[in-house]
Design a protein around this motif. Structure first.
Motif, PDB file in Angstrom:
ATOM      1  N   ARG A 247       0.875  -1.168   0.123  1.00 56.86           N
ATOM      2  CA  ARG A 247       0.096   0.028   0.012  1.00 56.86           C
ATOM      3  C   ARG A 247       0.972   1.255  -0.006  1.00 56.86           C
ATOM      4  N   ARG A 251       0.004   2.018  -5.952  1.00 56.89           N
ATOM      5  CA  ARG A 251      -1.248   2.666  -6.067  1.00 56.89           C
ATOM      6  C   ARG A 251      -2.205   1.673  -5.904  1.00 56.89           C
ATOM      7  N   ALA A 254      -3.240   0.141  -2.732  1.00 57.91           N
ATOM      8  CA  ALA A 254      -3.860   1.303  -2.059  1.00 57.91           C
ATOM      9  C   ALA A 254      -5.479   1.397  -2.326  1.00 57.91           C
ATOM     10  N   LEU A 255      -5.726   1.368  -3.790  1.00 59.48           N
ATOM     11  CA  LEU A 255      -7.034   1.621  -4.152  1.00 59.48           C
ATOM     12  C   LEU A 255      -8.030   0.683  -3.807  1.00 59.48           C
ATOM     13  N   SER A 257      -7.506  -1.615  -1.419  1.00 61.70           N
ATOM     14  CA  SER A 257      -8.058  -1.825  -0.094  1.00 61.70           C
ATOM     15  C   SER A 257      -9.047  -0.751   0.673  1.00 61.70           C
ATOM     16  N   GLN A 258      -9.087   0.072  -0.259  1.00 60.82           N
ATOM     17  CA  GLN A 258     -10.178   1.240   0.321  1.00 60.82           C
ATOM     18  C   GLN A 258     -11.636   0.902  -0.257  1.00 60.82           C
ATOM     19  N   VAL A 259     -11.851  -0.280  -0.909  1.00 56.57           N
ATOM     20  CA  VAL A 259     -13.298  -0.343  -1.341  1.00 56.57           C
ATOM     21  C   VAL A 259     -13.927  -1.284  -0.185  1.00 56.57           C
ATOM     22  N   VAL A 260     -15.049  -0.924   0.268  1.00 57.47           N
ATOM     23  CA  VAL A 260     -15.775  -1.669   1.170  1.00 57.47           C
ATOM     24  C   VAL A 260     -16.075  -2.989   0.613  1.00 57.47           C
ATOM     25  N   ILE A 381     -16.580   3.813  -0.887  1.00 53.37           N
ATOM     26  CA  ILE A 381     -15.079   3.730  -0.760  1.00 53.37           C
ATOM     27  C   ILE A 381     -14.350   4.447   0.537  1.00 53.37           C
ATOM     28  N   ARG A 382     -13.595   3.966   0.994  1.00 54.80           N
ATOM     29  CA  ARG A 382     -13.244   4.465   2.614  1.00 54.80           C
ATOM     30  C   ARG A 382     -12.505   5.452   2.216  1.00 54.80           C
ATOM     31  N   SER A 383     -12.463   6.389   2.997  1.00 55.67           N
ATOM     32  CA  SER A 383     -11.617   7.876   2.872  1.00 55.67           C
ATOM     33  C   SER A 383     -10.093   7.408   3.215  1.00 55.67           C
TER      34      SER A 383
END
Length: 383
Positions: A247, A251, A254-255, A257-260, A381-383
């Motif tokens: 992460r 990139r 990291a993207l 991992s932000q998806v619920v 999407i998580r902040s």
């Protein structure tokens, strides 16, 4: 000069390289080659399996013979099938400056006879013909693999090892349940923390204490089960550490991992098994995941045979599992609404078919999101 001699000379002139195939097995390697100046004749040499130095020596001998026969130096073009040897032979050849390819054996056209002849000799010749057609630029003659670098290959070990350990844990748990079921005992859960204390209180269906040897066998199964549980925890810790490092530097991870709904295991499988590769379009993504449709069209016949299942089986099974969980964690997304509308129209009869279609749409959407930053419509999407 006859026409046959002229044609043979033209073929020799147009060859331009020494084409070779390697049939790999545990005991022996079969090296088949077609060289300039030798016409259509193919030479074959047997090498002890795993003897990479012997392979290099034989290639040097072939090159010297061609130089003595033609007075010119020719490069090598080498092909091998993907198999149990992995990619180390390819990497060794590439490090020595050879042009090497690894082909998907299932993509090579074969005879459709009821009983076709198959020998290492014929397989070597078939690989040579496939390589010649590939170098001539014939479309769809075969599928050459994109060989991952050692780091990419090693990164996949974590999720694959965890899958193997989980399957072993299920087998041991089911074996314990089966042993106790034969004594009329139901409801025992070997994965509970108090499994050993609970075992002491068990009574058979006819009221007896658990037999001595049966109890000892179950205890030995619990020993193996607890070892697996500890190993799974260790592998998951390595996975989480790897994702934390990725992460920071990658990139795409990291993207993802932000998806619920995309947890550590899903993110590791998505990145390690598929999305680290470069795809030209969504069809390639679906085909690599084994979720592309396979039509059957001939004259007036036009029907679907279902998904191809020719891609990465680990990625496909993970995406199908993720599709079910996507409906729970992302109910407001466009993909979930699309699925629910289609299922409602068919009365819920085609849920398994539609979940496969949802998995195909989902992997394409995640690929667009990870590679180009295209937000999945309606997804949280998580902040």
């Amino acid at each position: 000069m006859s026409q046959e001699d002229a044609a043979a000379g033209s073929r020799q002139k147009d060859l331009g390289a020494i084409f070779a195939s390697i049939e790999l097995s545990k005991k022996t390697w079969l090296l088949t080659s077609m060289s300039p100046g030798a016409g259509d004749k193919m030479s074959r040499h047997i090498i002890v399996g795993g003897d990479i130095a012997g392979l290099f020596a034989q290639l040097s001998t072939l090159r010297r013979k061609v130089r003595d026969r033609t007075g010119r130096e020719y490069p090598f073009v080498i092909i091998q099938e993907a198999g149990l040897d992995g990619f180390w032979v390819h990497r060794a050849l590439a490090a020595e400056g050879y042009e090497s390819y690894v082909v998907d054996a299932a993509s090579i056209a074969t005879s459709r006879r009821k009983r076709r002849v198959k020998t290492d000799r014929l397989d070597g010749e078939s690989l040579i013909r496939t390589l010649l057609a590939f170098k001539r630029g014939e479309p769809r003659v075969c599928s050459m693999l994109r060989v991952p670098d050692p780091d990419e290959e090693d990164r996949r070990r974590i999720v694959r090892e965890r899958k193997v350990l989980m399957e072993e844990r299920i087998r041991h748990s089911n074996r314990i349940k089966g042993l106790l079921f034969s004594q009329g005992i139901r409801g025992y859960d070997p994965l509970r923390r108090d499994r050993r204390e609970q075992l002491e209180t068990l009574r058979t269906g006819d009221g007896r204490v658990l037999p001595l040897h049966m109890k000892r066998q179950v205890l030995r199964e619990l020993d193996r089960l607890e070892l697996l549980i500890e190993q799974i925890k260790g592998v998951e810790a390595e996975r989480d550490e790897m994702l934390a490092n990725e992460r920071q530097s990658t990139r795409e991870v990291a993207l993802l991992s932000q998806v619920v709904g995309v947890g550590p295991e899903f993110a590791a499988v998505l990145w390690g098994e598929g999305l680290f590769r470069h795809f030209e379009n969504r069809r390639q993504v679906a085909a690599y995941a084994g979720l592309a449709p396979t039509p059957w069209q001939s004259g007036s016949i036009d029907r679907e045979q279902g998904i191809g299942k020719s891609g990465n089986p680990r990625l496909r099974s993970t995406l199908l599992e993720m599709a079910w969980l996507w409906l729970r964690h992302q109910p407001a997304s466009t993909l979930s609404r699309w699925f629910n509308e289609r299922v409602a129209q068919s009365g819920g009869r085609f849920k398994k078919v539609m979940i496969t279609a949802l998995a195909r749409k989902l992997v394409v959407a995640l690929w667009k999101y990870a590679s180009a930053g295209v937000i999945i419509e309606g997804a949280v999407i998580r902040s």
